[in-house]
Scaffold this motif. Structure first.
Motif, mmCIF file in Angstrom:
data_model
loop_
_atom_site.group_PDB
_atom_site.id
_atom_site.type_symbol
_atom_site.label_atom_id
_atom_site.label_comp_id
_atom_site.label_asym_id
_atom_site.label_seq_id
_atom_site.Cartn_x
_atom_site.Cartn_y
_atom_site.Cartn_z
ATOM 1 N N GLY A 208 0.818 -1.179 0.072
ATOM 2 C CA GLY A 208 -0.001 -0.043 -0.057
ATOM 3 C C GLY A 208 0.833 1.152 -0.031
ATOM 4 N N VAL A 209 2.112 1.111 -0.169
ATOM 5 C CA VAL A 209 2.964 2.401 -0.104
ATOM 6 C C VAL A 209 3.646 2.207 -1.245
ATOM 7 C CG1 VAL A 209 5.084 3.562 1.167
ATOM 8 C CG2 VAL A 209 3.159 2.507 2.657
ATOM 9 N N ARG A 210 3.830 3.199 -2.215
ATOM 10 C CA ARG A 210 4.340 3.418 -3.433
ATOM 11 C C ARG A 210 4.954 4.918 -3.334
ATOM 12 N NH1 ARG A 210 3.890 -0.619 -6.605
ATOM 13 N NH2 ARG A 210 4.898 0.670 -8.506
ATOM 14 N N GLU A 211 6.495 5.149 -3.679
ATOM 15 C CA GLU A 211 7.078 6.251 -3.649
ATOM 16 C C GLU A 211 8.183 6.237 -4.698
ATOM 17 O OE1 GLU A 211 6.383 9.153 -2.339
ATOM 18 O OE2 GLU A 211 4.826 8.284 -0.686
ATOM 19 N N VAL A 212 8.247 7.451 -5.497
ATOM 20 C CA VAL A 212 9.471 7.405 -6.305
ATOM 21 C C VAL A 212 10.707 7.514 -5.757
ATOM 22 C CG1 VAL A 212 10.303 9.193 -8.191
ATOM 23 C CG2 VAL A 212 7.896 8.880 -7.860
ATOM 24 N N VAL A 213 11.705 6.617 -6.318
ATOM 25 C CA VAL A 213 12.934 6.328 -5.954
ATOM 26 C C VAL A 213 13.730 6.731 -7.199
ATOM 27 C CG1 VAL A 213 14.441 4.543 -4.975
ATOM 28 C CG2 VAL A 213 12.253 4.752 -4.284
ATOM 29 N N TYR A 214 14.918 7.071 -7.006
ATOM 30 C CA TYR A 214 16.017 7.555 -8.167
ATOM 31 C C TYR A 214 16.910 6.602 -7.888
ATOM 32 C CZ TYR A 214 13.255 11.661 -9.228
ATOM 33 O OH TYR A 214 12.302 12.588 -9.470
ATOM 34 N N ARG A 215 17.189 5.936 -9.003
ATOM 35 C CA ARG A 215 18.288 5.028 -9.035
ATOM 36 C C ARG A 215 19.197 5.088 -10.490
ATOM 37 N NH1 ARG A 215 17.694 0.998 -5.062
ATOM 38 N NH2 ARG A 215 15.651 0.765 -4.408
ATOM 39 N N PRO A 216 20.486 4.622 -10.261
ATOM 40 C CA PRO A 216 21.171 4.925 -11.597
ATOM 41 C C PRO A 216 20.816 3.771 -12.735
ATOM 42 C CG PRO A 216 22.865 4.559 -9.576
ATOM 43 C CD PRO A 216 21.430 4.467 -9.156
ATOM 44 N N GLU A 217 20.759 4.115 -13.809
ATOM 45 C CA GLU A 217 20.313 3.172 -15.173
ATOM 46 C C GLU A 217 20.933 2.079 -15.367
ATOM 47 O OE1 GLU A 217 19.911 5.710 -18.680
ATOM 48 O OE2 GLU A 217 21.988 6.506 -18.312
ATOM 49 N N ARG A 218 22.172 1.870 -14.964
ATOM 50 C CA ARG A 218 22.795 0.572 -15.319
ATOM 51 C C ARG A 218 23.728 0.106 -14.312
ATOM 52 N NH1 ARG A 218 25.147 3.050 -18.746
ATOM 53 N NH2 ARG A 218 23.378 2.791 -20.259
ATOM 54 N N ILE A 219 23.780 -1.286 -14.153
ATOM 55 C CA ILE A 219 24.776 -1.784 -12.885
ATOM 56 C C ILE A 219 25.543 -2.985 -13.515
ATOM 57 C CG2 ILE A 219 22.918 -1.482 -11.278
ATOM 58 C CD1 ILE A 219 22.093 -4.384 -11.541
ATOM 59 N N VAL A 220 26.588 -3.255 -12.866
ATOM 60 C CA VAL A 220 27.328 -4.395 -13.072
ATOM 61 C C VAL A 220 27.272 -5.268 -11.798
ATOM 62 C CG1 VAL A 220 29.771 -5.466 -13.652
ATOM 63 C CG2 VAL A 220 28.811 -3.212 -14.884
ATOM 64 N N ILE A 221 27.028 -6.435 -12.072
ATOM 65 C CA ILE A 221 26.772 -7.394 -10.754
ATOM 66 C C ILE A 221 27.584 -8.576 -10.932
ATOM 67 C CG2 ILE A 221 24.559 -8.026 -11.634
ATOM 68 C CD1 ILE A 221 23.577 -8.225 -8.655
ATOM 69 N N ARG A 222 28.173 -9.139 -9.727
ATOM 70 C CA ARG A 222 28.707 -10.344 -9.948
ATOM 71 C C ARG A 222 27.809 -11.335 -9.000
ATOM 72 N NH1 ARG A 222 34.340 -9.871 -9.161
ATOM 73 N NH2 ARG A 222 33.903 -9.386 -6.742
ATOM 74 N N TYR A 223 27.594 -12.559 -9.288
ATOM 75 C CA TYR A 223 26.781 -13.409 -8.606
ATOM 76 C C TYR A 223 26.749 -14.742 -9.059
ATOM 77 C CZ TYR A 223 23.791 -13.305 -12.808
ATOM 78 O OH TYR A 223 23.568 -13.454 -14.436
ATOM 79 N N PHE A 224 26.258 -15.803 -8.489
ATOM 80 C CA PHE A 224 26.189 -17.159 -8.655
ATOM 81 C C PHE A 224 24.966 -17.335 -9.161
ATOM 82 C CE2 PHE A 224 29.807 -16.953 -5.840
ATOM 83 C CZ PHE A 224 30.835 -17.739 -6.501
ATOM 84 N N ASP A 225 24.434 -18.028 -10.091
ATOM 85 C CA ASP A 225 23.139 -18.666 -10.443
ATOM 86 C C ASP A 225 22.973 -20.061 -9.474
ATOM 87 O OD1 ASP A 225 24.068 -20.984 -11.814
ATOM 88 O OD2 ASP A 225 24.090 -20.149 -13.756
ATOM 89 N N GLN A 226 21.731 -20.432 -9.861
ATOM 90 C CA GLN A 226 21.069 -21.580 -9.081
ATOM 91 C C GLN A 226 21.972 -22.805 -9.204
ATOM 92 O OE1 GLN A 226 17.091 -20.953 -10.150
ATOM 93 N NE2 GLN A 226 16.959 -22.809 -11.076
ATOM 94 N N ASP A 227 22.647 -22.847 -10.222
ATOM 95 C CA ASP A 227 23.561 -24.127 -10.413
ATOM 96 C C ASP A 227 25.019 -23.702 -10.162
ATOM 97 O OD1 ASP A 227 21.610 -25.567 -11.809
ATOM 98 O OD2 ASP A 227 21.887 -24.336 -13.618
ATOM 99 N N TRP A 228 25.116 -22.538 -9.142
ATOM 100 C CA TRP A 228 26.368 -22.237 -9.005
ATOM 101 C C TRP A 228 27.606 -21.790 -9.843
ATOM 102 C CZ3 TRP A 228 27.451 -20.436 -4.395
ATOM 103 C CH2 TRP A 228 26.296 -20.775 -3.121
#
Length: 189
Positions: free
Chosen positions: A103-123
């Motif tokens: 029930g709460v919605r507000e405008v949030v400002y974020r950068p348009e692009r990211i670089v992310i390192r992660y593992f997927d579900q198969d590691w």
């Protein structure tokens, strides 16, 4: 299994989550359950702290957020032990909501692009670049595993304006069309 969504006010939502190991018990089942829980609640992302698990795991499906003409460009995947390496581009505003803060919605400002390192579900380890709406969904969920809520990005005036709503949510005084777990109600039992 559909998990109840942990509501605003629960301390788990403000903790920095912990990395998990490859032998984390029933991880594939947990990921499947998180997707099921997210879809049941009509969400596009769900982080483990939102189901009271303080681990660095979130799932997203940004397809419903794609603009007309961008159909099929959404991303559906699990992110394990992610680390945002870079955020670039112009910050842009978009009205965000959160399953833990119905029930709460507000405008949030974020950068348009990211670089992310992660593992997927198969590691398998990945370093990927995402932009636009998918980047925003990832940033929102990544914030959850850092103990940050979208409301933390708001200015002081906006925070004061929604303070009563947030208080009511933590007490269970909110309507949601999915099962929730409320911190104040747990203390009363």
């Amino acid at each position: 299994m559909i998990y109840p969504i942990t509501a605003y006010g629960d301390p788990v939502l403000k903790e920095e989550a912990q990395d998990i190991q490859q032998d984390y018990p029933n991880l594939q089942e947990l990921i499947d359950d998180m997707f099921a829980t997210m879809y049941h609640a009509h969400g596009v992302g769900l982080a483990a702290p939102q189901i009271s698990k303080s681990i660095r795991l979130f799932v997203i499906d940004s397809e419903p957020m794609m603009d007309e003409g961008d159909e099929g460009k959404g991303v559906k995947k699990a992110f394990i032990n992610p680390e945002i390496l870079e955020e670039t581009g112009e910050e842009w505003g978009f009205e965000e909501g959160c399953l833990s803060i119905p029930g709460v919605r507000e405008v949030v400002y974020r950068p348009e692009r990211i670089v992310i390192r992660y593992f997927d579900q198969d590691w398998n380890e990945h370093t990927d670049t995402f932009d636009g709406m998918t980047a925003r969904v990832i940033q929102h969920e990544y914030d959850h595993i850092e103990g940050i809520l979208f409301t933390d990005h708001l200015n002081g005036l906006k925070k004061r304006l929604i303070k009563n709503k947030l208080s009511k949510i933590s007490k269970g005084e909110v309507d949601a069309d999915y099962k929730m777990k409320f911190p104040a109600l747990a203390k009363k039992r």
